[in-house]
Motif scaffolding. Structure first.
Motif, PDB file in Angstrom:
ATOM      1  N   GLN A  35       0.809  -1.214   0.000  1.00 54.09           N
ATOM      2  CA  GLN A  35       0.000   0.000   0.000  1.00 54.09           C
ATOM      3  C   GLN A  35       0.841   1.262   0.000  1.00 54.09           C
ATOM      4  N   ASP A  36       2.156   1.125   0.136  1.00 53.74           N
ATOM      5  CA  ASP A  36       3.033   2.296   0.201  1.00 53.74           C
ATOM      6  C   ASP A  36       3.058   3.000  -1.151  1.00 53.74           C
ATOM      7  N   SER A  37       2.569   4.226  -1.169  1.00 58.38           N
ATOM      8  CA  SER A  37       2.460   4.936  -2.446  1.00 58.38           C
ATOM      9  C   SER A  37       3.331   6.178  -2.505  1.00 58.38           C
ATOM     10  N   LEU A  48       3.138   3.988   5.864  1.00 60.50           N
ATOM     11  CA  LEU A  48       2.137   4.919   5.353  1.00 60.50           C
ATOM     12  C   LEU A  48       0.829   4.760   6.109  1.00 60.50           C
ATOM     13  N   ASN A  50      -2.765   5.454   5.641  1.00 61.40           N
ATOM     14  CA  ASN A  50      -3.486   5.699   4.396  1.00 61.40           C
ATOM     15  C   ASN A  50      -4.984   5.538   4.600  1.00 61.40           C
ATOM     16  N   ASP A  73       1.835  10.587   5.875  1.00 59.02           N
ATOM     17  CA  ASP A  73       0.394  10.870   5.930  1.00 59.02           C
ATOM     18  C   ASP A  73      -0.225  10.712   4.550  1.00 59.02           C
ATOM     19  N   GLY A  74      -1.131   9.736   4.400  1.00 55.96           N
ATOM     20  CA  GLY A  74      -1.851   9.545   3.145  1.00 55.96           C
ATOM     21  C   GLY A  74      -3.350   9.622   3.331  1.00 55.96           C
TER      22      GLY A  74
END
Length: 343
Positions: A35-37, A48, A50, A73-74
């Protein structure tokens, strides 16, 4: 991570405890997780935080948590910018679903002409907030979307309500359920999609006229007049199918009294009245609440003389029953009575 997850859950419970009325979908992607974007190498990326929420205070609390914990911060605040902010239901009714896919349960409905807040869009699905505050998904095929002032203009003009009406337009006959919103001028009905026509069956009346009638009828009588015989439908709000809380919401709404969508939410409305084993002290229109496994799951209108009006699966839909009758289903229902409220 356990400590952070507990902190996230604390924020959810404080700011968005009811998922029907607020969005709070937050996850923590570990370093290098799928999920790390963020735009850095996965091996060197910070974890992250998210997700999305509709509550600004929750978003701010999550940002503080991310900063304190060294997370990226997502978090996005809904509604999303760039989407049309409003939608108007152009179909006769539209099912609201728990998830943006067809094979998921209906949680409620919105009716023709109702104005919705658009929170986000995913392909052909919109996450919307209904007029009663309920948040769910619907397919774009049921609505038209546009700017807020366009929706406000329609809401100001749509001051008439259908009563099981058929509208004859140049494109054919359109059937609308009780409660559908339309504009009415000099006998001409304007639908939410701009089509115009005449009433061919049923009735269309101005909302103010209906409110006067609703104030002169006992609410159980009004429920029987408009919805008697309607089949039971989980999430339904019309004579084509309605559930217990949808019935209560509809008849109180006819008087201009706004109630939440579900029975457990309605249980918090009005003033508590003393329960009576014989119904002594109850007034017509009082709400009786029943629970299963510790949670309120059914609501009925008290009609007097021991009778209730409700929509129940056990009776197939809307009708009146003797709450103190000897039938096994009524015995079971009495045993589940947990409260009475007056609005």
């Amino acid at each position: 991570m356990d400590k952070i997850e507990r902190a996230v859950d604390d924020i959810r419970r404080k700011w968005a405890p009811d998922g029907r009325l607020a969005v709070f979908e937050v996850s923590i992607a570990p370093k290098g997780g799928a999920q790390d974007s963020v735009n850095v190498g996965a091996q060197h990326a910070a974890p992250l935080l998210n997700g999305v929420t509709t509550v600004r205070d929750a978003r701010d609390a999550l940002r503080r948590l991310a900063n304190d914990a060294g997370l990226v911060d997502g978090i996005r605040l809904l509604p999303d910018e760039g989407n049309a902010p409003a939608a108007v239901v152009t179909a006769a009714l539209a099912p609201l679903l728990g998830e943006p896919r067809l094979a998921t349960p209906r949680v409620s409905e919105v009716l023709h002409g109702e104005v919705l807040d658009v929170l986000e869009r995913r392909d052909d699905w919109l996450r919307v907030r209904a007029p009663d505050g309920y948040i769910a998904w619907l397919n774009t095929g049921y609505v038209a979307t546009g700017p807020a002032d366009w929706a406000e203009d329609w809401a100001e003009r749509a001051t008439a309500r259908a009563l099981s009406a058929d509208i004859l337009t140049t494109d054919g006959r359109r059937r609308l359920p009780t409660g559908a919103r339309v504009a009415l001028r000099r006998g001409v009905v304007e639908l939410a999609d701009g089509q115009r026509g005449a009433v061919a069956a049923g009735n269309v009346r101005r909302e103010q006229e209906l409110r006067v009638e609703a104030r002169h009828l006992a609410l159980p009588e009004l429920a029987q007049k408009w919805y008697a015989g309607a089949p039971y439908l989980w999430g339904g709000r019309t004579e084509w199918g309605i559930d217990c809380s949808g019935l209560v919401q509809a008849v109180y709404g006819a008087r201009g009294i706004t109630l939440p969508r579900d029975s457990d939410q309605q249980f918090g409305q009005g003033e508590e009245i003393v329960m009576a084993s014989d119904g002594a002290g109850y007034e017509a229109g009082d709400l009786l609440f029943f629970a299963e496994r510790g949670r309120v799951s059914h609501v009925a209108l008290w009609a007097g003389a021991g009778r209730i009006v409700h929509s129940a699966l056990s009776r197939g839909g809307v009708g009146g029953d003797n709450l103190f009758g000897p039938e096994p289903r009524m015995v079971r229902l009495r045993e589940c009575l947990v409260g009475a409220r007056r609005l």
